[in-house]
Motif scaffolding. Structure first.
Motif, PDB file in Angstrom:
ATOM      1  N   GLN A 147       0.835  -1.198   0.000  1.00  0.00           N
ATOM      2  CA  GLN A 147       0.000   0.000   0.000  1.00  0.00           C
ATOM      3  C   GLN A 147       0.873   1.252   0.000  1.00  0.00           C
ATOM      4  OE1 GLN A 147      -2.060  -0.912   3.625  1.00  0.00           O
ATOM      5  NE2 GLN A 147      -3.922  -1.514   2.522  1.00  0.00           N
ATOM      6  N   SER A 148       0.393   2.302  -0.640  1.00  0.00           N
ATOM      7  CA  SER A 148       1.119   3.560  -0.662  1.00  0.00           C
ATOM      8  C   SER A 148       1.265   4.107   0.751  1.00  0.00           C
ATOM      9  CB  SER A 148       0.377   4.565  -1.541  1.00  0.00           C
ATOM     10  OG  SER A 148       1.038   5.802  -1.518  1.00  0.00           O
ATOM     11  N   LYS A 149       2.491   4.375   1.134  1.00  0.00           N
ATOM     12  CA  LYS A 149       2.776   4.920   2.470  1.00  0.00           C
ATOM     13  C   LYS A 149       4.025   5.779   2.354  1.00  0.00           C
ATOM     14  CE  LYS A 149       2.162   4.950   7.004  1.00  0.00           C
ATOM     15  NZ  LYS A 149       1.124   5.697   7.617  1.00  0.00           N
ATOM     16  N   PRO A 150       3.875   7.105   2.132  1.00  0.00           N
ATOM     17  CA  PRO A 150       5.040   7.968   1.962  1.00  0.00           C
ATOM     18  C   PRO A 150       5.926   8.006   3.210  1.00  0.00           C
ATOM     19  CG  PRO A 150       2.981   9.207   1.697  1.00  0.00           C
ATOM     20  CD  PRO A 150       2.628   7.813   2.058  1.00  0.00           C
ATOM     21  N   CYS A 151       7.161   8.400   2.999  1.00  0.00           N
ATOM     22  CA  CYS A 151       8.129   8.550   4.083  1.00  0.00           C
ATOM     23  C   CYS A 151       8.469  10.023   4.232  1.00  0.00           C
ATOM     24  CB  CYS A 151       9.423   7.808   3.769  1.00  0.00           C
ATOM     25  SG  CYS A 151       9.207   6.046   3.522  1.00  0.00           S
ATOM     26  N   SER A 152       8.610  10.461   5.455  1.00  0.00           N
ATOM     27  CA  SER A 152       9.023  11.840   5.682  1.00  0.00           C
ATOM     28  C   SER A 152      10.352  11.847   6.423  1.00  0.00           C
ATOM     29  CB  SER A 152       7.927  12.596   6.414  1.00  0.00           C
ATOM     30  OG  SER A 152       8.238  12.852   7.719  1.00  0.00           O
ATOM     31  N   ILE A 153      11.200  12.799   6.033  1.00  0.00           N
ATOM     32  CA  ILE A 153      12.528  12.944   6.625  1.00  0.00           C
ATOM     33  C   ILE A 153      12.718  14.416   6.943  1.00  0.00           C
ATOM     34  CG2 ILE A 153      15.011  12.623   6.263  1.00  0.00           C
ATOM     35  CD1 ILE A 153      14.030  10.672   3.936  1.00  0.00           C
ATOM     36  N   THR A 154      13.023  14.721   8.211  1.00  0.00           N
ATOM     37  CA  THR A 154      13.296  16.094   8.612  1.00  0.00           C
ATOM     38  C   THR A 154      14.532  16.121   9.499  1.00  0.00           C
ATOM     39  OG1 THR A 154      11.869  15.929  10.551  1.00  0.00           O
ATOM     40  CG2 THR A 154      10.868  16.797   8.544  1.00  0.00           C
ATOM     41  N   GLY A 155      15.279  17.203   9.446  1.00  0.00           N
ATOM     42  CA  GLY A 155      16.437  17.357  10.309  1.00  0.00           C
ATOM     43  C   GLY A 155      17.483  18.262   9.697  1.00  0.00           C
ATOM     44  N   THR A 156      18.615  18.360  10.377  1.00  0.00           N
ATOM     45  CA  THR A 156      19.710  19.193   9.894  1.00  0.00           C
ATOM     46  C   THR A 156      21.002  18.397   9.844  1.00  0.00           C
ATOM     47  OG1 THR A 156      20.163  20.008  12.112  1.00  0.00           O
ATOM     48  CG2 THR A 156      18.715  21.356  10.751  1.00  0.00           C
ATOM     49  N   LEU A 157      21.789  18.697   8.815  1.00  0.00           N
ATOM     50  CA  LEU A 157      23.079  18.050   8.613  1.00  0.00           C
ATOM     51  C   LEU A 157      24.151  19.121   8.450  1.00  0.00           C
ATOM     52  CD1 LEU A 157      21.991  15.421   5.922  1.00  0.00           C
ATOM     53  CD2 LEU A 157      22.132  15.088   8.398  1.00  0.00           C
ATOM     54  N   ARG A 158      25.357  18.800   8.892  1.00  0.00           N
ATOM     55  CA  ARG A 158      26.500  19.701   8.735  1.00  0.00           C
ATOM     56  C   ARG A 158      27.659  18.926   8.111  1.00  0.00           C
ATOM     57  NH1 ARG A 158      24.853  23.986  11.515  1.00  0.00           N
ATOM     58  NH2 ARG A 158      23.908  23.872  13.538  1.00  0.00           N
ATOM     59  N   PRO A 159      28.448  19.607   7.250  1.00  0.00           N
ATOM     60  CA  PRO A 159      29.609  18.924   6.662  1.00  0.00           C
ATOM     61  C   PRO A 159      30.761  18.830   7.657  1.00  0.00           C
ATOM     62  CG  PRO A 159      29.485  21.176   5.859  1.00  0.00           C
ATOM     63  CD  PRO A 159      28.275  20.951   6.724  1.00  0.00           C
ATOM     64  N   SER A 160      31.554  17.770   7.520  1.00  0.00           N
ATOM     65  CA  SER A 160      32.740  17.613   8.376  1.00  0.00           C
ATOM     66  C   SER A 160      33.828  18.605   7.997  1.00  0.00           C
ATOM     67  CB  SER A 160      33.275  16.179   8.258  1.00  0.00           C
ATOM     68  OG  SER A 160      33.574  15.869   6.903  1.00  0.00           O
ATOM     69  N   ASN A 161      33.747  19.184   6.798  1.00  0.00           N
ATOM     70  CA  ASN A 161      34.706  20.171   6.316  1.00  0.00           C
ATOM     71  C   ASN A 161      33.994  21.530   6.280  1.00  0.00           C
ATOM     72  OD1 ASN A 161      36.295  21.873   4.770  1.00  0.00           O
ATOM     73  ND2 ASN A 161      36.922  20.274   3.338  1.00  0.00           N
ATOM     74  N   ASN A 162      34.411  22.467   7.139  1.00  0.00           N
ATOM     75  CA  ASN A 162      33.741  23.771   7.213  1.00  0.00           C
ATOM     76  C   ASN A 162      34.012  24.683   6.025  1.00  0.00           C
ATOM     77  OD1 ASN A 162      32.328  23.344   9.583  1.00  0.00           O
ATOM     78  ND2 ASN A 162      34.070  23.918  10.847  1.00  0.00           N
ATOM     79  N   SER A 163      34.879  24.261   5.103  1.00  0.00           N
ATOM     80  CA  SER A 163      35.141  25.115   3.937  1.00  0.00           C
ATOM     81  C   SER A 163      34.281  24.730   2.742  1.00  0.00           C
ATOM     82  CB  SER A 163      36.628  25.062   3.566  1.00  0.00           C
ATOM     83  OG  SER A 163      36.977  23.769   3.129  1.00  0.00           O
ATOM     84  N   VAL A 164      33.353  23.771   2.917  1.00  0.00           N
ATOM     85  CA  VAL A 164      32.475  23.355   1.811  1.00  0.00           C
ATOM     86  C   VAL A 164      31.603  24.525   1.386  1.00  0.00           C
ATOM     87  CG1 VAL A 164      30.509  21.894   1.193  1.00  0.00           C
ATOM     88  CG2 VAL A 164      32.438  20.928   2.435  1.00  0.00           C
ATOM     89  N   SER A 165      31.533  24.723   0.074  1.00  0.00           N
ATOM     90  CA  SER A 165      30.687  25.753  -0.516  1.00  0.00           C
ATOM     91  C   SER A 165      29.978  25.137  -1.724  1.00  0.00           C
ATOM     92  CB  SER A 165      31.547  26.942  -0.946  1.00  0.00           C
ATOM     93  OG  SER A 165      30.741  27.961  -1.481  1.00  0.00           O
ATOM     94  N   ILE A 166      28.693  25.420  -1.847  1.00  0.00           N
ATOM     95  CA  ILE A 166      27.907  24.902  -2.961  1.00  0.00           C
ATOM     96  C   ILE A 166      27.307  26.079  -3.705  1.00  0.00           C
ATOM     97  CG2 ILE A 166      26.052  23.356  -3.689  1.00  0.00           C
ATOM     98  CD1 ILE A 166      26.432  21.876  -1.001  1.00  0.00           C
ATOM     99  N   ASN A 167      27.547  26.131  -5.005  1.00  0.00           N
ATOM    100  CA  ASN A 167      27.113  27.277  -5.796  1.00  0.00           C
ATOM    101  C   ASN A 167      26.418  26.852  -7.070  1.00  0.00           C
ATOM    102  OD1 ASN A 167      28.343  29.713  -4.379  1.00  0.00           O
ATOM    103  ND2 ASN A 167      30.039  28.268  -4.475  1.00  0.00           N
ATOM    104  N   VAL A 168      25.514  27.700  -7.544  1.00  0.00           N
ATOM    105  CA  VAL A 168      24.888  27.549  -8.842  1.00  0.00           C
ATOM    106  C   VAL A 168      25.809  28.235  -9.851  1.00  0.00           C
ATOM    107  CG1 VAL A 168      22.897  28.149 -10.268  1.00  0.00           C
ATOM    108  CG2 VAL A 168      22.575  27.568  -7.860  1.00  0.00           C
ATOM    109  N   THR A 169      26.125  27.531 -10.932  1.00  0.00           N
ATOM    110  CA  THR A 169      27.018  28.111 -11.929  1.00  0.00           C
ATOM    111  C   THR A 169      26.281  28.403 -13.226  1.00  0.00           C
ATOM    112  OG1 THR A 169      27.673  25.896 -12.639  1.00  0.00           O
ATOM    113  CG2 THR A 169      29.053  26.994 -11.008  1.00  0.00           C
TER     114      THR A 169
END
Length: 169
Positions: A147-169
């Protein structure tokens, strides 16, 4: 005939100029590997509070993917949730213009638990300044009897490397 070809060529040029460019994603430092980890709440038939750890690999071009990971600690059943279908590509999906990413999509997510399975894309808010990834997503799923039963995921994550940067190019 020449006039028709010239008109068609001019129209094609105008359409090409009006079409938006496909946005790309650039993750730095590149190449690198790091871990995204934090506390999440996952729910389908039951709700679990777990620690989530995801291994991220960035190639020399700045393309990132999740190569492995799992749930642990927290509630007793957390380790019974098995993450699979790696690699999960990471792409920046907002903003629409080049600059720091504010939203990411993690494709190919798949999880199997005692109560069922889920698969789909995770939508994640990202903050380049605080280096926090916030998950608040529901993906399609099925319970043990199909039967259809969606899953929900909530929370916060942090990278082990504080210099990580994610950009749109």
């Amino acid at each position: 005939m020449k006039r028709i070809i010239a008109t068609a060529a001019a129209a094609a040029t105008l359409l090409a100029a009006a079409a938006p460019a496909m946005a790309g994603t650039s993750v730095t430092p590149a190449p690198s590997t790091f871990t995204l980890s934090g506390t999440v709440t996952v729910s389908q038939s039951v709700t679990l509070n777990c620690n989530l750890s995801l291994n991220v690999s960035v190639d020399s071009a700045g393309n990132a993917k999740i190569t492995g990971g799992g749930l642990s600690a927290g509630d007793t059943l957390c380790p019974s949730v098995v993450l699979s279908n790696f690699d999960w590509p990471i792409s920046a999906t907002a903003p629409a213009t080049p600059g720091p990413a504010t939203q990411l999509t993690i494709a190919n997510f798949r999880a199997t638990a005692l109560s069922g399975r889920c698969a789909g894309n995770l939508v994640v808010s990202w903050n380049n300044t605080t280096k926090v990834a916030t998950i608040a997503t529901t993906v399609p799923g099925t319970n043990l009897i199909g039967q259809s039963k969606p899953c929900s995921i909530t929370g916060t994550l942090r990278p082990s490397n504080n210099s990580v940067s994610i950009n749109v190019t």
